[in-house]
Design a protein around this motif. Sequence first.
Motif, PDB file in Angstrom:
ATOM      1  N   ARG A 182       0.811  -1.216   0.000  1.00  0.00           N
ATOM      2  CA  ARG A 182       0.000   0.000   0.000  1.00  0.00           C
ATOM      3  C   ARG A 182       0.843   1.265   0.000  1.00  0.00           C
ATOM      4  O   ARG A 182       2.022   1.266   0.383  1.00  0.00           O
ATOM      5  CB  ARG A 182      -0.923   0.008   1.225  1.00  0.00           C
ATOM      6  CG  ARG A 182      -0.157   0.009   2.540  1.00  0.00           C
ATOM      7  CD  ARG A 182      -1.053  -0.245   3.724  1.00  0.00           C
ATOM      8  NE  ARG A 182      -0.247  -0.312   4.948  1.00  0.00           N
ATOM      9  CZ  ARG A 182      -0.599   0.233   6.108  1.00  0.00           C
ATOM     10  NH1 ARG A 182      -1.746   0.859   6.227  1.00  0.00           N
ATOM     11  NH2 ARG A 182       0.191   0.135   7.159  1.00  0.00           N
ATOM     12  N   ILE A 183       0.223   2.359  -0.432  1.00  0.00           N
ATOM     13  CA  ILE A 183       0.797   3.697  -0.303  1.00  0.00           C
ATOM     14  C   ILE A 183      -0.046   4.454   0.718  1.00  0.00           C
ATOM     15  O   ILE A 183      -1.270   4.489   0.623  1.00  0.00           O
ATOM     16  CB  ILE A 183       0.808   4.453  -1.644  1.00  0.00           C
ATOM     17  CG1 ILE A 183       1.802   3.802  -2.611  1.00  0.00           C
ATOM     18  CG2 ILE A 183       1.174   5.923  -1.420  1.00  0.00           C
ATOM     19  CD1 ILE A 183       1.855   4.473  -3.972  1.00  0.00           C
ATOM     20  N   ASN A 184       0.613   5.034   1.704  1.00  0.00           N
ATOM     21  CA  ASN A 184      -0.062   5.874   2.693  1.00  0.00           C
ATOM     22  C   ASN A 184       0.286   7.329   2.416  1.00  0.00           C
ATOM     23  O   ASN A 184       1.465   7.699   2.389  1.00  0.00           O
ATOM     24  CB  ASN A 184       0.358   5.501   4.114  1.00  0.00           C
ATOM     25  CG  ASN A 184      -0.256   4.193   4.558  1.00  0.00           C
ATOM     26  OD1 ASN A 184      -1.166   3.680   3.916  1.00  0.00           O
ATOM     27  ND2 ASN A 184       0.231   3.646   5.653  1.00  0.00           N
ATOM     28  N   LEU A 185      -0.738   8.135   2.213  1.00  0.00           N
ATOM     29  CA  LEU A 185      -0.543   9.548   1.879  1.00  0.00           C
ATOM     30  C   LEU A 185      -0.697  10.409   3.127  1.00  0.00           C
ATOM     31  O   LEU A 185      -1.705  10.317   3.838  1.00  0.00           O
ATOM     32  CB  LEU A 185      -1.558   9.980   0.819  1.00  0.00           C
ATOM     33  CG  LEU A 185      -1.533  11.460   0.417  1.00  0.00           C
ATOM     34  CD1 LEU A 185      -0.209  11.798  -0.262  1.00  0.00           C
ATOM     35  CD2 LEU A 185      -2.709  11.779  -0.502  1.00  0.00           C
ATOM     36  N   LYS A 186       0.300  11.248   3.387  1.00  0.00           N
ATOM     37  CA  LYS A 186       0.250  12.202   4.495  1.00  0.00           C
ATOM     38  C   LYS A 186       0.201  13.609   3.895  1.00  0.00           C
ATOM     39  O   LYS A 186       1.086  13.984   3.113  1.00  0.00           O
ATOM     40  CB  LYS A 186       1.485  12.097   5.393  1.00  0.00           C
ATOM     41  CG  LYS A 186       2.023  10.688   5.586  1.00  0.00           C
ATOM     42  CD  LYS A 186       1.151   9.826   6.433  1.00  0.00           C
ATOM     43  CE  LYS A 186       1.738   8.426   6.565  1.00  0.00           C
ATOM     44  NZ  LYS A 186       0.895   7.519   7.334  1.00  0.00           N
ATOM     45  N   VAL A 187      -0.830  14.358   4.243  1.00  0.00           N
ATOM     46  CA  VAL A 187      -0.990  15.724   3.747  1.00  0.00           C
ATOM     47  C   VAL A 187      -0.742  16.684   4.901  1.00  0.00           C
ATOM     48  O   VAL A 187      -1.509  16.726   5.873  1.00  0.00           O
ATOM     49  CB  VAL A 187      -2.395  15.956   3.165  1.00  0.00           C
ATOM     50  CG1 VAL A 187      -2.517  17.389   2.646  1.00  0.00           C
ATOM     51  CG2 VAL A 187      -2.686  14.955   2.045  1.00  0.00           C
ATOM     52  N   ILE A 188       0.328  17.456   4.807  1.00  0.00           N
ATOM     53  CA  ILE A 188       0.690  18.407   5.864  1.00  0.00           C
ATOM     54  C   ILE A 188       0.339  19.820   5.402  1.00  0.00           C
ATOM     55  O   ILE A 188       0.746  20.240   4.317  1.00  0.00           O
ATOM     56  CB  ILE A 188       2.178  18.314   6.201  1.00  0.00           C
ATOM     57  CG1 ILE A 188       2.509  16.916   6.740  1.00  0.00           C
ATOM     58  CG2 ILE A 188       2.579  19.377   7.216  1.00  0.00           C
ATOM     59  CD1 ILE A 188       3.983  16.681   6.942  1.00  0.00           C
ATOM     60  N   ASP A 189      -0.406  20.526   6.214  1.00  0.00           N
ATOM     61  CA  ASP A 189      -0.759  21.930   5.941  1.00  0.00           C
ATOM     62  C   ASP A 189      -0.049  22.807   6.967  1.00  0.00           C
ATOM     63  O   ASP A 189      -0.480  22.889   8.121  1.00  0.00           O
ATOM     64  CB  ASP A 189      -2.273  22.122   6.036  1.00  0.00           C
ATOM     65  CG  ASP A 189      -2.713  23.532   5.646  1.00  0.00           C
ATOM     66  OD1 ASP A 189      -1.868  24.447   5.665  1.00  0.00           O
ATOM     67  OD2 ASP A 189      -3.905  23.714   5.334  1.00  0.00           O
TER      68      ASP A 189
END
Length: 317
Positions: free
Chosen positions: A91-98
């Motif tokens: 799997r690919i785990n996406l982390k979105v940092i703002d």
Amino acid sequence: MPAPIITVTLNPALDKTVVIENFEPAKTNRSRVVSYEPGGKGINVAKFLHELNYPVIATGFLAGHNGILIKKALQERGILADFIAVEGETRINLKVIDPVKNTETEINENGFIVKKEDLTALEQKLDALLARSRLLVLSGSMPAGVPGDFYATLIHQGQRHGVAAVLDAEGEALEHGLAARPLLVKPNKYEAETLLGEQIFTPEDAARAGIKIRQAGAEMVVISLGALGAVAVDGHQALWAQPPRLAVGSTVGAGDAMVAVLARAICEGNGLAEVLPLAVAAGTWLAARRTGPQKSISLETMVRQVQVMPIKTRSAR
């Protein structure tokens, strides 16, 4: 050279981290990719143990092209990677940092499906690895096809080789794993609350929860509390380690850094009172060094800023 620590990652991931300023759901957002990292809790523990210059072997399951990328990345860092190849795709785990809103959003894929013969192959591999290892670290979620008591099975397998286990899991895996009597468990606040069916508001609450978790089977319990640090309970004492107040970036892997420090301390014969400041500092340091004005602070400096206090309980036994 000391005997290596074995880390098991049943559900690894290729962690993709992106930065989006003023991230808004249901709208088009422009991002910049920060990194692709081999991930999964056990792999994160292995990476940090390697940073601590402690010998480690990472094992578990990998699949597909992403699995090849993960194994290659670990080997390039000098980490021994001895995984079972399974069908499907890692799997690919996406982390979105703002950084503007100071938020972190995770989108995690489910990953591959494990077959019964894959489980058998991993147990056979562990028989060979455990014969020359010091400690077994079992971390993270389980992919489809893995029974909820599989960590308990591996804990018992380690015990047959005279190798104790550190467990960092949640839900059914944690509940079954505790019954197998691991040496140490490290749930976070949410995982401990879910296990016990009660809320934790204060370090004193966490100490009482730690005592109950010990009674369920673990010899030592460390409950991580985010910005409040961590509470550790063994058969003699309950301790609260409070980190310095710092602005941090991504917290991905911070709990795994704690597990790595605790695992090394066990192998070196250090007690909880000695190692807890370093474990808490390691998690905070990993998060703080990614961004912000504190990113150049040294781990040694942060350790000195951690305050450790005893917590009075009716009994830590």
